[in-house]
Design a protein around this motif. Structure first.
Motif, PDB file in Angstrom:
ATOM      1  N   THR A   1       2.729  11.992  -1.408  1.00  0.00           N
ATOM      2  CA  THR A   1       2.064  13.289  -1.350  1.00  0.00           C
ATOM      3  C   THR A   1       2.722  14.262  -2.322  1.00  0.00           C
ATOM      4  O   THR A   1       3.961  14.340  -2.386  1.00  0.00           O
ATOM      5  CB  THR A   1       2.119  13.865   0.076  1.00  0.00           C
TER       6      THR A   1
ATOM      7  N   THR B   1      -2.907   7.167  -2.648  1.00  0.00           N
ATOM      8  CA  THR B   1      -2.615   5.834  -2.124  1.00  0.00           C
ATOM      9  C   THR B   1      -2.959   4.800  -3.187  1.00  0.00           C
ATOM     10  O   THR B   1      -4.072   4.798  -3.728  1.00  0.00           O
ATOM     11  CB  THR B   1      -3.418   5.548  -0.847  1.00  0.00           C
TER      12      THR B   1
ATOM     13  N   THR C   1       0.873  -1.172   0.000  1.00  0.00           N
ATOM     14  CA  THR C   1       0.000   0.000   0.000  1.00  0.00           C
ATOM     15  C   THR C   1       0.909   1.220   0.000  1.00  0.00           C
ATOM     16  O   THR C   1       1.419   1.639   1.036  1.00  0.00           O
ATOM     17  CB  THR C   1      -0.918  -0.003   1.235  1.00  0.00           C
ATOM     18  N   HIS C   2       1.131   1.772  -1.178  1.00  0.00           N
ATOM     19  CA  HIS C   2       2.106   2.845  -1.370  1.00  0.00           C
ATOM     20  C   HIS C   2       1.397   4.196  -1.326  1.00  0.00           C
ATOM     21  O   HIS C   2       0.452   4.434  -2.087  1.00  0.00           O
ATOM     22  CB  HIS C   2       2.835   2.664  -2.702  1.00  0.00           C
ATOM     23  N   THR C   3       1.846   5.081  -0.447  1.00  0.00           N
ATOM     24  CA  THR C   3       1.253   6.406  -0.277  1.00  0.00           C
ATOM     25  C   THR C   3       2.317   7.476  -0.523  1.00  0.00           C
ATOM     26  O   THR C   3       3.429   7.379   0.003  1.00  0.00           O
ATOM     27  CB  THR C   3       0.673   6.570   1.139  1.00  0.00           C
TER      28      THR C   3
ATOM     29  N   THR D   1      -2.628  13.742  -1.507  1.00  0.00           N
ATOM     30  CA  THR D   1      -2.103  12.454  -1.038  1.00  0.00           C
ATOM     31  C   THR D   1      -2.764  11.342  -1.829  1.00  0.00           C
ATOM     32  O   THR D   1      -3.993  11.224  -1.857  1.00  0.00           O
ATOM     33  CB  THR D   1      -2.361  12.268   0.462  1.00  0.00           C
TER      34      THR D   1
ATOM     35  N   THR E   1      -6.796   5.823  -4.260  1.00  0.00           N
ATOM     36  CA  THR E   1      -7.566   6.848  -3.556  1.00  0.00           C
ATOM     37  C   THR E   1      -6.768   8.140  -3.543  1.00  0.00           C
ATOM     38  O   THR E   1      -5.531   8.123  -3.465  1.00  0.00           O
ATOM     39  CB  THR E   1      -7.883   6.424  -2.108  1.00  0.00           C
TER      40      THR E   1
ATOM     41  N   GLU F   1       4.202   5.769  -9.204  1.00  0.00           N
ATOM     42  CA  GLU F   1       4.218   7.083  -8.541  1.00  0.00           C
ATOM     43  C   GLU F   1       4.700   8.168  -9.497  1.00  0.00           C
ATOM     44  O   GLU F   1       4.125   9.265  -9.564  1.00  0.00           O
ATOM     45  CB  GLU F   1       5.122   7.028  -7.312  1.00  0.00           C
TER      46      GLU F   1
END
Length: 294
Positions: free
Chosen positions: A179, A247, A175-177, A245, A231, A259
């Motif tokens: 910003t 995700t 689960t890569h988040t 942000t 998301t 990303e």
């Protein structure tokens, strides 16, 4: 024919030679067995590191057991002669006792096995080997999921004093988040839906596998985790800048690549909105790669 007493006397007479011979025999047999297992694992493309690690621990335990049996009388006399210093010895070997206890704890609870990703305190890595005294890790840098090339040796007593997290699921999917921060000269809600569609397109080729893997993790851990659809959340920073942000639940080796693609789409939309131009249609993944190569 020799009777049992004669054999016992012979063993007692040549204890040192017997101990050295037994140790060499066990180590030679262990090396031969491990070499055969690794050769077979390489031929069949299988990961046999847990088996190799178990064989090492079993042979070490067997060697210690046999040596204790051979030298039991001497050890008994030694223990009696130093009874007054037992407290001092315990204090002096406290760290080793804690390390051995930590090894028993990890082995009995099966917190991890060789090949798993674990986080001990503030360090993370792949378990390479676990013995009575220490845990050996190949360090992993979590923000990029890459190996740093560093080898970490962690004493087993730290497994009691620091939190131990099993990150094995991150080896395949994460689960890569991340910003993206920009100033407030642009209302990002004007293109946030289009950015969300682009993010979904970048994750489309593994969506079916991600759904199954996501369900498996939720079932095994009995928790709900984000995914598999991306998301997006818009907030503001303490300085008043806009923070977006994002995700995504994606294969670990593709996290940074996706990303960068989503960031590229965001920047294209942001600058087009700022200049009040028509929102561009970002290129497909193939064109992304061509542009990146150029």
């Amino acid at each position: 024919m020799w009777d049992f007493k004669e054999i016992s006397d012979l063993v007692l007479e040549y204890k040192l030679a017997l101990s050295v011979t037994l140790a060499m025999l066990i180590l030679i047999v262990r090396r031969w067995v491990i070499k055969g297992i690794r050769r077979r694992a390489k031929r069949k493309a299988q990961d046999k590191r847990p088996v190799v690690n178990a064989i090492k621990n079993i042979t070490n335990l067997s060697l210690v057991f046999f040596l204790l049996a051979i030298w039991s009388a001497e050890l008994q006399h030694l223990a009696l002669s130093i009874a007054a210093f037992v407290v001092g010895i315990v204090l002096a070997t406290r760290e080793y006792i804690q390390c051995f206890t930590g090894f028993l704890y990890v082995t009995s609870t099966r917190v991890f096995r060789v090949g798993d990703w674990v986080e001990v305190g503030d360090v993370c890595g792949e378990v390479v080997e676990s013995d009575w005294l220490s845990l050996t890790l190949q360090e992993v840098y979590l923000p990029t999921y890459d190996y740093t090339g560093k080898t970490l040796n962690i004493p087993n007593n730290q497994l009691f004093t620091k939190p131990v997290r099993n990150l094995n699921f991150l080896k395949r999917y994460a689960t890569h988040t991340f910003t993206i921060t920009r100033n407030q000269t642009v209302n990002v809600f004007q293109f946030i839906e289009r950015l969300h569609e682009r993010a979904k397109k970048h994750c489309l080729h593994f969506r079916d596998v991600a759904i199954r893997y996501n369900s498996m993790i939720e079932h095994r851990l009995d928790v709900t985790i984000p995914g598999p659809d991306p998301t997006i959340r818009v907030t503001t920073s303490e300085l008043g800048d806009t923070e977006v942000t994002i995700t995504i639940f994606c294969p670990t080796e593709e996290a940074i690549e996706i990303e960068q693609k989503i960031t590229s789409d965001f920047m294209a939309y942001w600058y087009a909105t700022k200049s009040k131009a028509a929102l561009p249609e970002p290129a497909d993944d193939e064109v992304h790669r061509v542009n990146g190569a150029s």
